[in-house]
Enzyme design. Structure first.
Site, PDB file in Angstrom:
ATOM      1  N   LYS A   1       0.814  -1.208   0.000  1.00  0.00           N
ATOM      2  CA  LYS A   1       0.000   0.000   0.000  1.00  0.00           C
ATOM      3  C   LYS A   1       0.858   1.272   0.000  1.00  0.00           C
ATOM      4  CE  LYS A   1      -4.201  -2.034   0.895  1.00  0.00           C
ATOM      5  NZ  LYS A   1      -3.930  -3.389   1.296  1.00  0.00           N
TER       6      LYS A   1
HETATM    7  C1  LIG Z   1      -4.641  -4.560   0.948  1.00  0.00           C
HETATM    8  C2  LIG Z   1      -3.903  -5.828   0.968  1.00  0.00           C
HETATM    9  C3  LIG Z   1      -4.227  -6.891   0.117  1.00  0.00           C
HETATM   10  C4  LIG Z   1      -5.436  -6.866  -0.771  1.00  0.00           C
HETATM   11  O1  LIG Z   1      -5.341  -5.916  -1.810  1.00  0.00           O
HETATM   12  P1  LIG Z   1      -6.671  -5.440  -2.563  1.00  0.00           P
HETATM   13  O2  LIG Z   1      -6.225  -4.341  -3.438  1.00  0.00           O
HETATM   14  O3  LIG Z   1      -7.613  -4.981  -1.491  1.00  0.00           O
HETATM   15  O4  LIG Z   1      -7.222  -6.625  -3.291  1.00  0.00           O
HETATM   16  C5  LIG Z   1      -3.423  -8.015   0.135  1.00  0.00           C
HETATM   17  N1  LIG Z   1      -2.361  -8.111   0.954  1.00  0.00           N
HETATM   18  C6  LIG Z   1      -2.016  -7.114   1.790  1.00  0.00           C
HETATM   19  C7  LIG Z   1      -0.854  -7.300   2.686  1.00  0.00           C
HETATM   20  C8  LIG Z   1      -2.774  -5.941   1.827  1.00  0.00           C
HETATM   21  O5  LIG Z   1      -2.427  -4.949   2.659  1.00  0.00           O
END
Ligand SMILES: *Cc1c(COP(=O)(O)O)cnc(C)c1O
Length: 464
Positions: free
Chosen positions: A112
């Site tokens: 993120k």
């Molecule tokens: C947010 C997240 C996901 C999922 O990603 P999406 O875009 O919501 O499908 C998977 N793994 C981690 C560690 C995350 O923080």
């Protein structure tokens, strides 16, 4: 470039406005009016360019005439300068056809950070000269919150109210949000699930009491700019590999894997996209049975994927409906009324042409963390392990063959208890977080009720 709502009943926006927006006023999500198409010669150069340079080249068409590639490059250099891997998202060979794309080298140790730090740069640009700051209201299943708090802490032009489901994120995830001491950051521990948090945020965006006094903004993955930034590592990974691969993506809100699809629409050579889910398997059920219907959320060892309403799925509906907003809007409104969406057959076929989904049980996830460590010496976090379990199943069913790239979405040290229980090895945090567990936490507890959260925001906002 102009951006349109998937529901077709909101005015088109320019890039600057899309940077600052959450949900469209008609309840839809913004999408680019058309897909930019990257020249093959440019993509051929990606292997020799830095991550920031590729980011500037990929994002420039979306920013149209509003922002030059040179300005975007300066932003990208700042955004990615905080990463502890010089190439930002290194691709690691695992032997055979399998590869790991490490997306966790940012300040809060999850993928993120990549899009969020860039979004904060775009926010700074979009708010230059604004007379009132933005009030960002977001929901987090664990990692978005930390990334947003890190990226926006201390900003004079934005404040953040971040909602997380109380007791359903890991201690490390929570502390990365709650130990940041900045006047423009408020953490709210909601007595409910992530889906409750997401629903409250949706309600707050339509709340007159807030709209009349504050300038609201969103940073969740419903923000198209985040998806656009996430396309970048699909390009750099393919360039590093030197040929087309299938991608396996740990999935919750369907944002990251949809970014891969966006990259393909922009010209990326890719094979299949594997949608890897945990016990919260709405996307696997939707893509196999054609019925998109949330079930109760089950807490798992991969909390960032404990999601039953995969918001970005609306974007795939819009695309597979031939970008017909009337169809997309009718389907989504029906879903909002009945809690169930039957995907029309031709759209389901179109989805299956790009995506295959598999799910991992808790037992499979733990066994996978252990076996990956035993065979490669690498520790993977539970989210990444969901991807590896799915990859096995996708190879067994024949859905994926040839080179595959698994996205490593979080650092194992974000989930030390699960990783230790599975592998016997305690994953250490990077030195900069050595005292994380001793830092003071700040958060406000609130019920899963939009009215109560609205009161808190009005009381605590520095812009109200
Ligand atoms: C947010 C997240 C996901 C999922 O990603 P999406 O875009 O919501 O499908 C998977 N793994 C981690 C560690 C995350 O923080």
């Amino acid at each position: 470039m102009r951006f349109l709502s998937t529901r077709g009943d909101a005015p088109p926006l320019d890039f600057k406005r899309v940077v600052l927006s959450g949900l469209a006023p008609d309840g839809g999500l913004y999408m680019p009016e058309r897909w930019p198409s990257l020249p093959a010669a440019l993509m051929g150069d990606f292997a020799r360019m830095s991550f920031a340079e590729v980011a500037a080249a990929v994002l420039a068409p979306f920013a149209g005439g509003e922002l030059s590639e040179k300005s975007i490059l300066a932003m990208a250099a700042r955004a990615f300068g905080a990463f502890d891997a010089p190439d930002v998202a290194p691709l690691r060979a695992l032997g055979g056809d399998d590869h790991l794309l490490e997306l966790f080298h940012g300040p809060t140790l999850a993928f993120k950070d990549i899009a969020m730090r860039m979004l904060a740069e775009f926010y700074g640009w979009a708010l230059e000269g604004a007379w009132r700051g933005k009030t960002i209201i977001g929901a987090t299943s664990g990692d978005t919150g930390g990334a947003a708090v890190d990226a926006f802490a201390g900003s004079a032009k934005a404040e953040i109210f971040m909602l997380h489901p109380k007791g359903r994120v890991s201690d490390v995830q929570r502390r990365m949000m709650t130990t940041v001491d900045a006047a423009n950051i408020v953490n709210l521990a909601i007595d409910g699930t992530f889906d409750d948090c997401q629903r409250i945020v949706k309600t707050l965006f339509g709340e007159e009491r807030l709209k009349s006094r504050l300038d609201l903004g969103g940073v969740n993955s419903i923000n198209f700019v985040r998806l656009a930034v996430q396309t970048v590592y699909y390009f750099t990974a393919t360039a590093a590999l030197g040929r087309a691969a299938s991608f396996v993506v740990p999935t919750g809100n369907f944002g990251d894997v949809f970014a891969g699809y966006c990259a393909r629409r922009m010209g990326l050579a890719a094979n299949r996209f594997g949608v890897a889910v945990n016990s919260n398997d709405i996307m696997r059920r939707a893509l196999t049975t054609g019925v998109y219907e949330p079930a109760a959320t089950t807490p798992t060892s991969s909390p960032s994927m404990d999601i039953q309403v995969a918001s970005n799925f609306e974007r795939l509906i819009f695309e597979t409906a031939g970008r017909d907003a009337m169809i997309a809007s009718a389907l989504m409104r029906g879903f909002e009324r009945t809690g169930r969406l039957i995907i029309p057959m031709h759209m389901l076929e179109a989805m299956k042409a790009d995506f295959s989904a598999e799910r991992a049980s808790e037992g499979e996830i733990f066994a996978k963390i252990r076996s990956v460590n035993a065979t490669t010496g690498i520790l993977v976090d539970p989210h990444t392990a969901v991807g590896f379990v799915a990859l096995d199943k996708l190879r067994n069913s024949g859905a994926i063959s040839g080179p595959a790239i698994c996205l490593a979405t979080a650092h194992p040290a974000k989930f030390p208890d699960a990783v230790k229980a599975a592998s016997g090895v305690h994953p250490g945090l990077p030195a900069r977080y050595a005292d994380l567990m001793a830092r003071e936490e700040r958060m406000i507890a609130a019920p899963a009720d939009a009215g109560a959260v609205c009161d808190i925001i009005l009381e605590r906002s520095i812009f109200a």
